[in-house]
Design a protein around this motif. Sequence first.
Motif, PDB file in Angstrom:
ATOM      1  N   ARG A   1       0.978  -1.161  -0.318  1.00  0.00           N
ATOM      2  CA  ARG A   1      -0.099  -0.098  -0.458  1.00  0.00           C
ATOM      3  C   ARG A   1       0.893   1.464   0.078  1.00  0.00           C
ATOM      4  O   ARG A   1       0.865   2.040  -0.821  1.00  0.00           O
ATOM      5  CB  ARG A   1      -0.997   0.235   1.505  1.00  0.00           C
ATOM      6  CG  ARG A   1      -1.740  -0.614   1.655  1.00  0.00           C
ATOM      7  CD  ARG A   1      -3.182  -0.243   2.087  1.00  0.00           C
ATOM      8  NE  ARG A   1      -3.656  -2.057   3.081  1.00  0.00           N
ATOM      9  CZ  ARG A   1      -4.198  -1.466   3.951  1.00  0.00           C
ATOM     10  NH1 ARG A   1      -3.963  -0.857   4.826  1.00  0.00           N
ATOM     11  NH2 ARG A   1      -4.923  -2.922   4.735  1.00  0.00           N
ATOM     12  N   HIS A   2       2.260   1.445   0.759  1.00  0.00           N
ATOM     13  CA  HIS A   2       2.825   2.339   0.977  1.00  0.00           C
ATOM     14  C   HIS A   2       4.145   2.946  -0.608  1.00  0.00           C
ATOM     15  O   HIS A   2       3.300   3.740  -0.541  1.00  0.00           O
ATOM     16  CB  HIS A   2       4.182   1.650   1.850  1.00  0.00           C
ATOM     17  CG  HIS A   2       4.913   2.966   1.886  1.00  0.00           C
ATOM     18  ND1 HIS A   2       4.640   3.907   2.418  1.00  0.00           N
ATOM     19  CD2 HIS A   2       5.903   2.750   1.228  1.00  0.00           C
ATOM     20  CE1 HIS A   2       6.097   4.724   2.472  1.00  0.00           C
ATOM     21  NE2 HIS A   2       7.233   4.096   1.942  1.00  0.00           N
ATOM     22  N   ASP A   3       4.310   1.641  -1.161  1.00  0.00           N
ATOM     23  CA  ASP A   3       4.490   1.817  -2.665  1.00  0.00           C
ATOM     24  C   ASP A   3       3.787   0.710  -3.462  1.00  0.00           C
ATOM     25  O   ASP A   3       3.848  -0.230  -3.930  1.00  0.00           O
ATOM     26  CB  ASP A   3       5.854   1.365  -2.670  1.00  0.00           C
ATOM     27  CG  ASP A   3       6.206   1.600  -3.970  1.00  0.00           C
ATOM     28  OD1 ASP A   3       5.455   2.164  -4.635  1.00  0.00           O
ATOM     29  OD2 ASP A   3       7.902   1.598  -4.359  1.00  0.00           O
ATOM     30  N   PRO A   4       2.582   1.553  -4.091  1.00  0.00           N
ATOM     31  CA  PRO A   4       1.593   0.051  -5.028  1.00  0.00           C
ATOM     32  C   PRO A   4       2.591  -0.124  -6.327  1.00  0.00           C
ATOM     33  O   PRO A   4       1.804  -1.464  -6.310  1.00  0.00           O
ATOM     34  CB  PRO A   4       0.329   1.302  -5.411  1.00  0.00           C
ATOM     35  CG  PRO A   4       0.075   2.503  -4.419  1.00  0.00           C
ATOM     36  CD  PRO A   4       2.006   2.441  -3.232  1.00  0.00           C
ATOM     37  N   HIS A   5       3.359   0.899  -6.776  1.00  0.00           N
ATOM     38  CA  HIS A   5       4.256   1.067  -7.858  1.00  0.00           C
ATOM     39  C   HIS A   5       5.145  -0.618  -7.937  1.00  0.00           C
ATOM     40  O   HIS A   5       6.251  -1.248  -8.027  1.00  0.00           O
ATOM     41  CB  HIS A   5       5.306   1.174  -8.432  1.00  0.00           C
ATOM     42  CG  HIS A   5       3.524   2.242  -9.434  1.00  0.00           C
ATOM     43  ND1 HIS A   5       3.227   2.128 -10.640  1.00  0.00           N
ATOM     44  CD2 HIS A   5       3.900   3.658  -8.804  1.00  0.00           C
ATOM     45  CE1 HIS A   5       3.091   3.016 -10.482  1.00  0.00           C
ATOM     46  NE2 HIS A   5       3.085   3.782  -9.672  1.00  0.00           N
TER      47      HIS A   5
ATOM     48  N   ILE B   1       1.343   1.113 -15.294  1.00  0.00           N
ATOM     49  CA  ILE B   1       1.421   2.859 -15.776  1.00  0.00           C
ATOM     50  C   ILE B   1       0.289   3.944 -14.284  1.00  0.00           C
ATOM     51  O   ILE B   1       1.114   4.978 -13.583  1.00  0.00           O
ATOM     52  CB  ILE B   1       0.392   2.987 -16.727  1.00  0.00           C
ATOM     53  CG1 ILE B   1       0.903   1.997 -17.809  1.00  0.00           C
ATOM     54  CG2 ILE B   1      -0.081   4.392 -16.946  1.00  0.00           C
ATOM     55  CD1 ILE B   1       0.216   2.087 -19.004  1.00  0.00           C
ATOM     56  N   GLU B   2       0.180   3.010 -14.028  1.00  0.00           N
ATOM     57  CA  GLU B   2      -0.718   3.420 -12.558  1.00  0.00           C
ATOM     58  C   GLU B   2      -1.293   2.038 -11.679  1.00  0.00           C
ATOM     59  O   GLU B   2      -1.363   1.059 -11.842  1.00  0.00           O
ATOM     60  CB  GLU B   2      -2.203   3.950 -12.824  1.00  0.00           C
ATOM     61  CG  GLU B   2      -3.236   5.064 -11.116  1.00  0.00           C
ATOM     62  CD  GLU B   2      -4.434   5.911 -12.647  1.00  0.00           C
ATOM     63  OE1 GLU B   2      -5.269   6.733 -11.227  1.00  0.00           O
ATOM     64  OE2 GLU B   2      -4.298   5.646 -13.368  1.00  0.00           O
ATOM     65  N   ALA B   3      -1.013   2.638 -10.275  1.00  0.00           N
ATOM     66  CA  ALA B   3      -1.605   1.598  -9.041  1.00  0.00           C
ATOM     67  C   ALA B   3      -2.250   2.245  -8.255  1.00  0.00           C
ATOM     68  O   ALA B   3      -1.775   3.459  -7.911  1.00  0.00           O
ATOM     69  CB  ALA B   3      -0.309   0.575  -8.610  1.00  0.00           C
ATOM     70  N   VAL B   4      -3.526   2.077  -8.006  1.00  0.00           N
ATOM     71  CA  VAL B   4      -4.685   2.203  -6.989  1.00  0.00           C
ATOM     72  C   VAL B   4      -4.991   1.302  -6.158  1.00  0.00           C
ATOM     73  O   VAL B   4      -5.552   0.080  -6.176  1.00  0.00           O
ATOM     74  CB  VAL B   4      -6.225   2.212  -7.847  1.00  0.00           C
ATOM     75  CG1 VAL B   4      -6.721   2.994  -6.884  1.00  0.00           C
ATOM     76  CG2 VAL B   4      -6.090   3.234  -9.084  1.00  0.00           C
ATOM     77  N   VAL B   5      -4.780   2.167  -4.590  1.00  0.00           N
ATOM     78  CA  VAL B   5      -4.964   0.516  -3.394  1.00  0.00           C
ATOM     79  C   VAL B   5      -6.146   1.254  -3.488  1.00  0.00           C
ATOM     80  O   VAL B   5      -7.354   2.436  -3.541  1.00  0.00           O
ATOM     81  CB  VAL B   5      -4.805   2.046  -2.136  1.00  0.00           C
ATOM     82  CG1 VAL B   5      -4.583   1.091  -1.193  1.00  0.00           C
ATOM     83  CG2 VAL B   5      -3.109   2.243  -2.371  1.00  0.00           C
ATOM     84  N   LEU B   6      -7.515   0.382  -3.422  1.00  0.00           N
ATOM     85  CA  LEU B   6      -8.168   0.031  -3.699  1.00  0.00           C
ATOM     86  C   LEU B   6      -8.922  -0.218  -1.950  1.00  0.00           C
ATOM     87  O   LEU B   6      -8.085  -0.808  -0.696  1.00  0.00           O
ATOM     88  CB  LEU B   6      -9.482  -0.880  -4.138  1.00  0.00           C
ATOM     89  CG  LEU B   6      -9.083  -0.975  -5.316  1.00  0.00           C
ATOM     90  CD1 LEU B   6      -9.357  -2.008  -6.042  1.00  0.00           C
ATOM     91  CD2 LEU B   6      -9.389   0.318  -6.459  1.00  0.00           C
ATOM     92  N   SER B   7     -11.042  -0.255  -1.350  1.00  0.00           N
ATOM     93  CA  SER B   7     -10.707  -0.814  -0.273  1.00  0.00           C
ATOM     94  C   SER B   7     -10.553  -2.510   0.038  1.00  0.00           C
ATOM     95  O   SER B   7     -10.615  -2.696  -1.070  1.00  0.00           O
ATOM     96  CB  SER B   7     -12.323  -0.389  -0.594  1.00  0.00           C
ATOM     97  OG  SER B   7     -13.218  -1.415   1.446  1.00  0.00           O
ATOM     98  N   THR B   8     -10.187  -2.395   1.914  1.00  0.00           N
ATOM     99  CA  THR B   8      -9.747  -4.236   1.732  1.00  0.00           C
ATOM    100  C   THR B   8     -11.219  -4.481   2.108  1.00  0.00           C
ATOM    101  O   THR B   8     -11.080  -6.524   2.496  1.00  0.00           O
ATOM    102  CB  THR B   8      -9.308  -4.259   2.962  1.00  0.00           C
ATOM    103  OG1 THR B   8      -8.800  -3.844   4.114  1.00  0.00           O
ATOM    104  CG2 THR B   8      -7.388  -3.351   2.199  1.00  0.00           C
ATOM    105  N   ASP B   9     -11.882  -4.276   2.058  1.00  0.00           N
ATOM    106  CA  ASP B   9     -13.286  -4.683   3.208  1.00  0.00           C
ATOM    107  C   ASP B   9     -14.570  -5.449   1.321  1.00  0.00           C
ATOM    108  O   ASP B   9     -14.541  -5.357   0.933  1.00  0.00           O
ATOM    109  CB  ASP B   9     -14.412  -3.873   3.539  1.00  0.00           C
ATOM    110  CG  ASP B   9     -15.424  -4.312   4.629  1.00  0.00           C
ATOM    111  OD1 ASP B   9     -16.081  -5.478   4.238  1.00  0.00           O
ATOM    112  OD2 ASP B   9     -15.968  -3.695   4.376  1.00  0.00           O
ATOM    113  N   LEU B  10     -14.031  -6.704   2.113  1.00  0.00           N
ATOM    114  CA  LEU B  10     -14.945  -7.950   1.169  1.00  0.00           C
ATOM    115  C   LEU B  10     -16.387  -8.503   1.418  1.00  0.00           C
ATOM    116  O   LEU B  10     -16.854  -9.159   1.642  1.00  0.00           O
ATOM    117  CB  LEU B  10     -13.861  -8.988   1.017  1.00  0.00           C
ATOM    118  CG  LEU B  10     -12.923  -8.724   0.227  1.00  0.00           C
ATOM    119  CD1 LEU B  10     -11.939 -10.018  -0.377  1.00  0.00           C
ATOM    120  CD2 LEU B  10     -12.888  -8.196  -1.453  1.00  0.00           C
ATOM    121  N   THR B  11     -16.937  -7.698   2.562  1.00  0.00           N
ATOM    122  CA  THR B  11     -18.323  -7.962   3.303  1.00  0.00           C
ATOM    123  C   THR B  11     -18.856  -7.836   2.375  1.00  0.00           C
ATOM    124  O   THR B  11     -19.229  -7.120   1.625  1.00  0.00           O
ATOM    125  CB  THR B  11     -18.420  -7.578   4.607  1.00  0.00           C
ATOM    126  OG1 THR B  11     -17.224  -8.322   5.109  1.00  0.00           O
ATOM    127  CG2 THR B  11     -19.447  -7.799   5.165  1.00  0.00           C
TER     128      THR B  11
END
Length: 302
Positions: free
Chosen positions: A14-18, A35-45
Motif C-alpha cells: 500500500r505504501h508503494d503500489p508500484h 502505468i498506475e496503481a490504485v489502492v482499493l478498499s480491503t473490505d470484501l464483506t
Amino acid sequence: MVSSPHEAMHRIFRHDPHLFSRLSDVLGLPFPATIEAVVLSTDLTETRPVERRVDTLLRLDSKNDGSLLLAIEAQGKRDPAKPASWAYYTSYLWTKYGLPTALLVVCQDRATAEWAGRPVTSGPPHMPTLTVRPIVVGPHNMPVIKDPAKARTDLALATLAAITHAGDPDIGAILKALSTALRDVPENVADPIVEFTAQGLANSPAKELWRSLVAVDLSFYTSYLSEEIRDEGRAEGRDEGRDEGLAQGSAAAILIVLEQRGLDVPDDLRARVTACDDPELLRRWLVRAVTVSAAEDIFTTE
C-alpha cells in the motif's frame, strides 16, 4: 490478533503500489510495467444479500478417501460470465465446508461442452492464480444406449445419456430403448425417469417422440406425462380421446423419427401414416421407424 509482521508484509504494497512491478523483475515474472496503481478498499464483506445458487450440490463420502463436494451445473449455452460464477461457487464451498470441491457441468450440445471444458484462469496468463477446470458431461462422452437390456441395468445413466443426446440422429432408437426398459420396472421407479426425460428433452422434436412412446409403451402407467397426453385428447372433445390422441401422437412420432434419421419421407407415406387411426398398427410402424434403412420399409409386412 493481527501480528506486526503480518501487517508489514502486505502494507508495504500500500505504501508503494508500484512495488509489485519491481518485484516481478526479481521473481522473473513477465509482468508488464504498471502505468498506475490504485489502492482499493480491503473490505470484501457483502453489504447486501446476494443470491447465488448452484444447481445441485452433493457431498460424496468415501471409506478410504474421506469426503468431497460435487457441485453440478446444467449449461444450455455459452455464457462468458459463468466461469467467474463457477469459481465463486467452488471457492465458497471449499471455505464453508472445508472439503475439496469438484464441479460437474452437463451439456446437451458438443459446442457448449467444448466451451465449458476449457480451463479458465483468473489472473494474467503468466500468473494463473485460480483456474476453473470443470468435469464436463455431454454428447461427446456419454454412451449411446440403444439396447433396452443395457438401459435397464442403469436407468438413471440411460436417462442422462438420452437427455445429452437429444439432438442425435439416433435419438429415436435411444428413447425406444429407454421406454422398452421401463416396461418391466415398478411404476414408482418408472415415473421419475419418464418425467426427467421429458423435462430434459425440453422443446426438441425428440420430446414429442418421447411423449408418444410413453403413451404407447407405458399406457398402463398413470404418470403425469401419460395423463397429460390423455387429457389433451379429452380436452379436444374426442369421443375416443385416448385412442385417437395416441394415434395422432404416434403418427407424428413416426415422421419425426424418420426425419431425424435423415430418411426421405415421401408425401404419400406421410399421408398414409397421418391417416391411420389404428394405435397398434402405428405402434408397429414406430418400432420399425427406429431401425429401417428406408422410410417405406415401415410398411414391409402390412
